[in-house]
Design a protein around this motif. Structure first.
Motif, short mmCIF file in Angstrom:
data_model
loop_
_atom_site.label_atom_id
_atom_site.label_comp_id
_atom_site.label_asym_id
_atom_site.label_seq_id
_atom_site.Cartn_x
_atom_site.Cartn_y
_atom_site.Cartn_z
N VAL A 236 0.85 -1.20 0.00
CA VAL A 236 0.00 0.00 0.00
C VAL A 236 0.88 1.25 0.00
N ASN A 237 1.96 1.23 0.81
CA ASN A 237 2.89 2.35 0.81
C ASN A 237 3.52 2.55 -0.57
N VAL B 9 3.77 5.66 -5.65
CA VAL B 9 3.70 5.77 -7.11
C VAL B 9 2.66 6.83 -7.51
N SER B 10 1.53 6.81 -6.87
CA SER B 10 0.50 7.82 -7.16
C SER B 10 1.01 9.22 -6.83
N LEU B 11 1.67 9.36 -5.71
CA LEU B 11 2.20 10.67 -5.32
C LEU B 11 3.29 11.15 -6.28
N MET B 12 4.10 10.22 -6.78
CA MET B 12 5.12 10.59 -7.77
C MET B 12 4.46 11.14 -9.02
N ARG B 13 3.38 10.50 -9.45
CA ARG B 13 2.67 10.97 -10.65
C ARG B 13 2.09 12.36 -10.46
N ALA C 68 6.05 11.07 -1.55
CA ALA C 68 6.32 9.77 -2.17
C ALA C 68 7.55 9.13 -1.56
N ALA C 69 8.58 9.93 -1.33
CA ALA C 69 9.83 9.41 -0.74
C ALA C 69 9.56 8.82 0.64
N ALA C 70 8.75 9.49 1.41
CA ALA C 70 8.44 9.00 2.76
C ALA C 70 7.75 7.64 2.69
N HIS C 71 6.83 7.48 1.76
CA HIS C 71 6.12 6.20 1.64
C HIS C 71 7.02 5.11 1.08
N LEU C 72 7.91 5.47 0.18
CA LEU C 72 8.86 4.48 -0.33
C LEU C 72 9.80 4.01 0.78
N GLU C 73 10.26 4.94 1.58
CA GLU C 73 11.14 4.57 2.69
C GLU C 73 10.41 3.67 3.68
N THR C 74 9.15 4.00 3.97
CA THR C 74 8.35 3.16 4.88
C THR C 74 8.18 1.76 4.29
N LYS D 295 13.43 0.12 -7.09
CA LYS D 295 13.46 0.70 -8.44
C LYS D 295 12.74 2.04 -8.47
N ARG D 296 11.58 2.10 -7.83
CA ARG D 296 10.84 3.37 -7.77
C ARG D 296 11.63 4.42 -6.99
N LEU D 297 12.28 3.98 -5.92
CA LEU D 297 13.07 4.90 -5.11
C LEU D 297 14.25 5.45 -5.92
N VAL D 298 14.89 4.61 -6.71
CA VAL D 298 16.02 5.06 -7.54
C VAL D 298 15.55 6.14 -8.52
N VAL D 299 14.40 5.95 -9.13
CA VAL D 299 13.86 6.95 -10.06
C VAL D 299 13.60 8.26 -9.32
#
Length: 181
Positions: A15-16, A21-25, A32-38, A51-55
């Motif tokens: 879910v995070n 991904v939605s926040l990045m869009r 988005a970074a906070a949710h990727l880190e979580t 991969k999403r975090l690298v982008v």
């Protein structure tokens, strides 16, 4: 919807990730970074999250972290050309030009149809401040092939061709190429 799912169970990595991904869009990169880190904290071996975090790290210019995560991806899967391309990009931004060159060359060797990798390689060869890496002749060969293959229709490739031409002292041709771009 994502917020409701997280409110019920904030430890759901998927879910995070989906929310990130939605926040990045939407261009909300900090959130988005906070949710990727979580998501990564909950599931550190999740390749999609990394991969999403690298982008995202590339978009925000955080090249040290980008290097760390893309190196992890490459270590996990040597054949992941996109992760290796991101690693090369991070290395270039960190001014580790020799290592960047090595990774760009490997990507081009393994994925010759990946035009962005060829273009990045040619750009590095044409413009690198490190004399041991810069090779204007090789850059020109690659850039000419790219432009011919794309019928001289892609401005970014034409920019690289102009840089390669200039690196070889072909200044009139470089100006003409830039005017075409």
């Amino acid at each position: 919807l994502y917020q409701q799912a997280l409110a019920m169970d904030p430890s759901q990595p998927r879910v995070n990730l989906d929310l990130a991904v939605s926040l990045m869009r939407l261009g909300k990169l900090d959130a988005a970074a906070a949710h990727l880190e979580t998501s990564l904290e909950r599931d550190p071996d999740n390749v999609d999250t990394r991969k999403r975090l690298v982008v995202l790290l590339s978009q925000t210019g955080q090249y040290d972290d980008m290097h760390k995560h893309s190196a992890w991806l490459v270590e996990r899967d040597e054949a992941d050309a996109i992760a290796r391309l991101h690693l090369a990009h991070a290395l270039k931004k960190q001014q580790d030009f020799g290592e960047a060159l090595s990774h760009y060359r490997r990507v081009v060797q393994e994925r010759p149809n990946l035009l962005i990798a060829q273009n990045d390689l040619a750009w590095l060869l044409a413009t690198c401040p490190d004399d041991d890496v810069r090779d204007g002749e090789a850059a020109l060969v690659i850039a000419e092939q790219l432009c011919e293959a794309t019928k001289h229709r892609h401005p970014a490739l034409l920019d690289t061709l102009a840089a390669a031409q200039a690196a070889n002292g072909q200044f009139d041709e470089a100006v003409s190429t830039l005017q075409t771009a």
